[in-house]
Design a protein around this motif. Structure first.
Motif, PDB file in Angstrom:
ATOM      1  N   LYS A 278       0.985  -0.995  -0.066  1.00  0.00           N
ATOM      2  CA  LYS A 278      -0.012   0.290  -0.206  1.00  0.00           C
ATOM      3  C   LYS A 278       0.835   1.469   0.084  1.00  0.00           C
ATOM      4  CE  LYS A 278      -4.151  -2.030   1.808  1.00  0.00           C
ATOM      5  NZ  LYS A 278      -4.070  -3.591   1.651  1.00  0.00           N
ATOM      6  N   PRO A 279       1.657   1.476   0.422  1.00  0.00           N
ATOM      7  CA  PRO A 279       2.998   3.653   0.648  1.00  0.00           C
ATOM      8  C   PRO A 279       3.476   2.364  -0.545  1.00  0.00           C
ATOM      9  CG  PRO A 279       3.560   1.049   2.323  1.00  0.00           C
ATOM     10  CD  PRO A 279       1.405   0.609   2.600  1.00  0.00           C
TER      11      PRO A 279
ATOM     12  N   GLN B 171       1.471   4.376  -3.525  1.00  0.00           N
ATOM     13  CA  GLN B 171       1.585   5.504  -3.567  1.00  0.00           C
ATOM     14  C   GLN B 171       2.804   6.465  -3.555  1.00  0.00           C
ATOM     15  OE1 GLN B 171      -0.947   7.662  -1.571  1.00  0.00           O
ATOM     16  NE2 GLN B 171      -1.788   5.738  -1.570  1.00  0.00           N
TER      17      GLN B 171
ATOM     18  N   GLU C 207       2.877   5.835  -8.057  1.00  0.00           N
ATOM     19  CA  GLU C 207       2.544   7.512  -8.295  1.00  0.00           C
ATOM     20  C   GLU C 207       3.131   8.411  -7.340  1.00  0.00           C
ATOM     21  OE1 GLU C 207      -0.293   6.320 -10.121  1.00  0.00           O
ATOM     22  OE2 GLU C 207      -1.012   5.069  -9.863  1.00  0.00           O
ATOM     23  N   ALA C 208       3.372   8.468  -6.332  1.00  0.00           N
ATOM     24  CA  ALA C 208       3.811   9.810  -6.475  1.00  0.00           C
ATOM     25  C   ALA C 208       5.274  10.158  -7.726  1.00  0.00           C
ATOM     26  CB  ALA C 208       4.666  10.099  -5.290  1.00  0.00           C
TER      27      ALA C 208
ATOM     28  N   ASP D 138       4.797  12.679   0.006  1.00  0.00           N
ATOM     29  CA  ASP D 138       4.260  12.744  -0.532  1.00  0.00           C
ATOM     30  C   ASP D 138       3.262  11.370  -0.461  1.00  0.00           C
ATOM     31  OD1 ASP D 138       3.767  15.332  -1.055  1.00  0.00           O
ATOM     32  OD2 ASP D 138       4.306  14.422  -3.561  1.00  0.00           O
ATOM     33  N   ALA D 139       3.844   9.725  -0.181  1.00  0.00           N
ATOM     34  CA  ALA D 139       3.840   9.007  -0.037  1.00  0.00           C
ATOM     35  C   ALA D 139       3.139   8.535   0.686  1.00  0.00           C
ATOM     36  CB  ALA D 139       4.336   7.871  -0.534  1.00  0.00           C
TER      37      ALA D 139
ATOM     38  N   LYS E 215       0.073  10.451   0.953  1.00  0.00           N
ATOM     39  CA  LYS E 215      -1.281  10.162   0.032  1.00  0.00           C
ATOM     40  C   LYS E 215      -1.642  11.377  -0.499  1.00  0.00           C
ATOM     41  CE  LYS E 215      -3.036   6.054   2.439  1.00  0.00           C
ATOM     42  NZ  LYS E 215      -3.634   5.287   3.524  1.00  0.00           N
TER      43      LYS E 215
ATOM     44  N   TYR F   9      -1.075  11.519  -3.826  1.00  0.00           N
ATOM     45  CA  TYR F   9      -1.766  10.606  -5.036  1.00  0.00           C
ATOM     46  C   TYR F   9      -2.595   9.617  -4.963  1.00  0.00           C
ATOM     47  CZ  TYR F   9       1.848  14.107  -6.686  1.00  0.00           C
ATOM     48  OH  TYR F   9       2.730  15.012  -7.502  1.00  0.00           O
ATOM     49  N   ASP F  10      -3.591   9.769  -4.108  1.00  0.00           N
ATOM     50  CA  ASP F  10      -4.348   8.258  -3.312  1.00  0.00           C
ATOM     51  C   ASP F  10      -5.756   8.333  -4.283  1.00  0.00           C
ATOM     52  OD1 ASP F  10      -4.501   6.409  -1.787  1.00  0.00           O
ATOM     53  OD2 ASP F  10      -6.918   7.323  -1.317  1.00  0.00           O
TER      54      ASP F  10
ATOM     55  N   VAL G   6      -4.163   5.901  -7.043  1.00  0.00           N
ATOM     56  CA  VAL G   6      -4.165   4.459  -6.675  1.00  0.00           C
ATOM     57  C   VAL G   6      -5.634   4.177  -6.288  1.00  0.00           C
ATOM     58  CG1 VAL G   6      -3.992   2.893  -4.087  1.00  0.00           C
ATOM     59  CG2 VAL G   6      -2.477   4.746  -5.252  1.00  0.00           C
TER      60      VAL G   6
END
Lengths: 196, 223
Positions: free
Chosen positions: B110-111, B114, B117-118, B168-169, B172, B174-175, B178
């Motif tokens: 999960k992280p 994130q 995506e960041a 950023d991760a 979140k 850029y959640d 995700v």
């Protein structure tokens, strides 16, 4: 009410091995073993990719060569679909599955028993199929079951990444073979009475 | 407990297991690729234009992959199949490969997604490098260390502001990206990783699960 007997002694394992060997060395039952093993393995690997199998068989858009290549590519060791450990466990379970089928068939035919009397082997086969079919898809299995209950899923509690289900099938098939062998004790197979 | 009751119980357990197995594996969601005139677009194609894509996204043949960096089966696909698929078909312009995150296996995934995506929001090449790094060193990651190790990798191997990506991760930031992948995967029926959706001219051919051989993709897409 009889209690469940488990193969806890050395002679229990010898009984299993000797009975299985005597059955599968009969040519007819050797064929049954191999056909059963192939059927089991096919069931295991196809159940992991039903959409792809359906596409290969029924899409109507693929040439025969592509269809055959798609289906054969799902088997362990034909391609890299499974890692060495998972592929080996699946093939081993399939072989046990074949031996179990041969022994149940022998038990039902040669000893003139009813299906009900051979039900332990049949139930073992069913459970073995289910467990082995899910062997390489731990995530699929866990996500599928738990998502029915709205539970968020993590596989942290499965240290073998789902191979636990294959091992469960392995144990179940061994139990099934033991119970069949125990039921055949005193019978004559390949001219040899099985008893210890 | 006698033998029959034991077997009945275990058989019921097994049937439940099979229901879960077949239910999830077989529930592949909509199979309409949207190319039949009037059908809805397949969920896996939703927002595919903003996903990381190897090859040209407007290729006739497109593979949309749902993967989790923490998934060991995804790792086998990435290390055994994807390089051959890339060399033979992606780099030659036969097929495009879109990567969508689907963190459903181990918690550190999960992280990690994130951070992916960041990173992608800043630089696509760095995204592919970070993705490869996760698979290459998969056993070394945990929920506790993944962002720290991510920051170290990005600082050493890219020109990005690694600390900003890690922050950023954690935040979140850029959640939405995700969630876009998670929602489309669920709508498509992906219940395991890796799951691939194979399209020809925007029309779904089939879904594929597991670390399949390159020949499976070649034969299904008639490459």
């Amino acid at each position: 009410m009889s209690r469940v007997r488990l193969p806890t002694r050395g002679r229990d394992w010898r009984l299993m091995a000797r009975t299985a060997r005597l059955v599968v060395t009969i040519p007819l039952y050797a064929v049954v073993t191999l056909v059963g093993a192939f059927f089991g393995l096919t069931l295991f690997v196809f159940s992991l990719n039903p959409d792809l199998v359906g596409f290969a068989l029924f899409s109507g858009s693929l040439p025969l060569a592509n269809q055959l290549a798609l289906l054969s590519g799902l088997y362990p060791f034909v391609s890299e679909s499974f890692d060495l450990l998972t592929g080996s466990v699946l093939v081993l379970i399939a072989l046990l599955f074949g031996v179990d089928i041969a022994m149940v068939t022998y038990h039902l035919r040669e000893h003139d028993l009813s299906v009900r009397q051979g039900s332990s082997g049949v139930a073992g086969l069913i459970l073995g199929t289910l467990g082995a079919g899910c062997a390489a898809c731990g995530s699929v299995l866990i996500v599928g079951i738990l998502s029915l209950f709205g539970i968020s899923v993590s596989l942290t509690f499965l240290p073998l990444d789902g191979l636990e289900f294959a091992l469960l099938a392995f144990v179940t098939l061994l139990l099934s073979i033991y119970w069949i062998a125990e039921g055949m004790r005193g019978g004559e197979i390949n001219g040899c009475p099985v008893d210890f | 407990m006698n033998r029959r009751r034991f077997l009945t119980g275990t058989a019921i357990t097994g049937l439940t297991a099979l229901a879960g197995c077949l239910g999830s594996a077989g529930d592949t969601g909509p199979t309409d690729g949207g190319g039949d005139g009037g059908g809805e677009m397949h969920p896996a194609l939703g927002n595919v234009d903003v996903q990381p894509v190897l090859g040209s996204a407007d290729q006739e043949a497109l593979i949309v992959a749902y993967e989790d960096p923490s998934c060991s089966t995804c790792r086998r696909f990435e290390q055994n199949t994807l390089p051959e698929l890339k060399a033979k078909h992606i780099d030659t312009g036969n097929v495009a490969f879109a990567f969508r995150v689907y963190p459903i296996i181990y918690p550190w995934g999960k992280p990690a997604v994130q951070a992916l995506e960041a990173t992608y929001a800043r630089d696509e090449d760095a995204f592919w490098s970070l993705k490869d790094h996760y698979y290459a060193d998969q056993p070394s990651f945990s929920e506790a260390n993944v962002l720290e190790k991510t920051e170290q990798f990005l600082a050493a191997e890219t020109d990005l502001d690694a600390a900003a990506v890690a922050q950023d991760a954690r935040d979140k930031a850029y959640d939405d990206a995700v969630q876009l992948d998670l929602d489309s995967g669920k709508a498509a029926g992906a219940s395991a990783t890796p799951t691939f959706y194979l399209f020809l001219d925007g029309e779904l051919q089939t879904s594929v699960q597991g670390a399949q051989d390159v020949r499976v993709f070649e034969n299904a897409l008639q490459l």
